[in-house]
Motif scaffolding. Sequence first.
Motif, mmCIF file in Angstrom:
data_model
loop_
_atom_site.group_PDB
_atom_site.id
_atom_site.type_symbol
_atom_site.label_atom_id
_atom_site.label_comp_id
_atom_site.label_asym_id
_atom_site.label_seq_id
_atom_site.Cartn_x
_atom_site.Cartn_y
_atom_site.Cartn_z
ATOM 1 N N GLY A 71 0.815 -1.212 0.000
ATOM 2 C CA GLY A 71 0.000 0.000 0.000
ATOM 3 C C GLY A 71 0.846 1.259 0.000
ATOM 4 N N THR A 72 1.902 1.251 0.798
ATOM 5 C CA THR A 72 2.801 2.408 0.846
ATOM 6 C C THR A 72 3.499 2.604 -0.490
ATOM 7 N N LEU A 73 3.979 1.520 -1.089
ATOM 8 C CA LEU A 73 4.622 1.603 -2.399
ATOM 9 C C LEU A 73 3.664 2.199 -3.422
ATOM 10 N N TRP A 74 2.441 1.686 -3.451
ATOM 11 C CA TRP A 74 1.453 2.190 -4.412
ATOM 12 C C TRP A 74 1.173 3.677 -4.216
ATOM 13 N N VAL A 75 1.065 4.119 -2.970
ATOM 14 C CA VAL A 75 0.808 5.541 -2.712
ATOM 15 C C VAL A 75 2.000 6.388 -3.149
ATOM 16 N N LEU A 76 3.207 5.965 -2.791
ATOM 17 C CA LEU A 76 4.397 6.735 -3.171
ATOM 18 C C LEU A 76 4.541 6.829 -4.686
ATOM 19 N N LEU A 77 4.333 5.706 -5.379
ATOM 20 C CA LEU A 77 4.411 5.724 -6.841
ATOM 21 C C LEU A 77 3.318 6.600 -7.443
ATOM 22 N N THR A 78 2.133 6.557 -6.860
ATOM 23 C CA THR A 78 1.019 7.361 -7.362
ATOM 24 C C THR A 78 1.300 8.851 -7.217
ATOM 25 N N VAL A 79 1.740 9.258 -6.049
ATOM 26 C CA VAL A 79 2.030 10.674 -5.822
ATOM 27 C C VAL A 79 3.187 11.130 -6.713
ATOM 28 N N ALA A 80 4.225 10.314 -6.820
ATOM 29 C CA ALA A 80 5.354 10.664 -7.690
ATOM 30 C C ALA A 80 4.884 10.792 -9.135
ATOM 31 N N PHE A 81 4.084 9.846 -9.593
ATOM 32 C CA PHE A 81 3.586 9.904 -10.972
ATOM 33 C C PHE A 81 2.700 11.125 -11.169
ATOM 34 N N GLU A 82 1.811 11.354 -10.225
ATOM 35 C CA GLU A 82 0.883 12.468 -10.358
ATOM 36 C C GLU A 82 1.618 13.797 -10.494
ATOM 37 N N PHE A 83 2.611 14.018 -9.658
ATOM 38 C CA PHE A 83 3.309 15.290 -9.703
ATOM 39 C C PHE A 83 4.340 15.359 -10.826
ATOM 40 N N LEU A 84 5.117 14.307 -10.996
ATOM 41 C CA LEU A 84 6.165 14.363 -12.027
ATOM 42 C C LEU A 84 5.582 14.289 -13.436
ATOM 43 N N ALA A 85 4.738 13.290 -13.686
ATOM 44 C CA ALA A 85 4.124 13.184 -15.017
ATOM 45 C C ALA A 85 3.124 14.320 -15.223
ATOM 46 N N GLY A 86 2.370 14.635 -14.170
ATOM 47 C CA GLY A 86 1.393 15.710 -14.281
ATOM 48 C C GLY A 86 2.027 17.032 -14.674
ATOM 49 N N HIS A 87 3.184 17.292 -14.126
ATOM 50 C CA HIS A 87 3.858 18.563 -14.436
ATOM 51 C C HIS A 87 4.706 18.477 -15.704
ATOM 52 N N TYR A 88 5.594 17.485 -15.758
ATOM 53 C CA TYR A 88 6.566 17.445 -16.845
ATOM 54 C C TYR A 88 6.034 16.825 -18.133
#
Length: 130
Positions: A71-88
């Motif tokens: 669950g922690t891995l999924w949340v960390l990957l989700t937040v990283a994807f959301e901000f990094l892919a969302g922005h860049y």
Amino acid sequence: MLLRAALIWLILVLLAIANGVVRTVLITPYLGEHAGHVVSTVTLCALIFLVSLFSIRWIGPKRSRDVFVVGTLWVLLTVAFEFLAGHYLFGNPWEKLLADYNVLSGRVWVLVLVTTFVSPPLTARLKSLW
């Protein structure tokens, strides 16, 4: 176990992207921005739970601690994807990305992160894995 969890997370990302497209094309034009956001969030939460339910045994957690790691891995990957892919990748400004976390303005995106974190332990319990 972590590799399998990461592979399942990739499926979750694809479902989230598809969910976003459905929200933009089908839901928001009929219900409006806020209702579209809420319906899409609830839909994504259900999809996350179902994917976890059908994949948790394959992921292979051995102990109760393992499902919280998933669950922690999924949340960390989700937040990283959301901000990094969302922005860049998608060009969204940081302010827009952060606005989804403002529950006081009616944004319920945080429910996706909560569901992402609790789905592995809940589904493992339902499957009697520990």
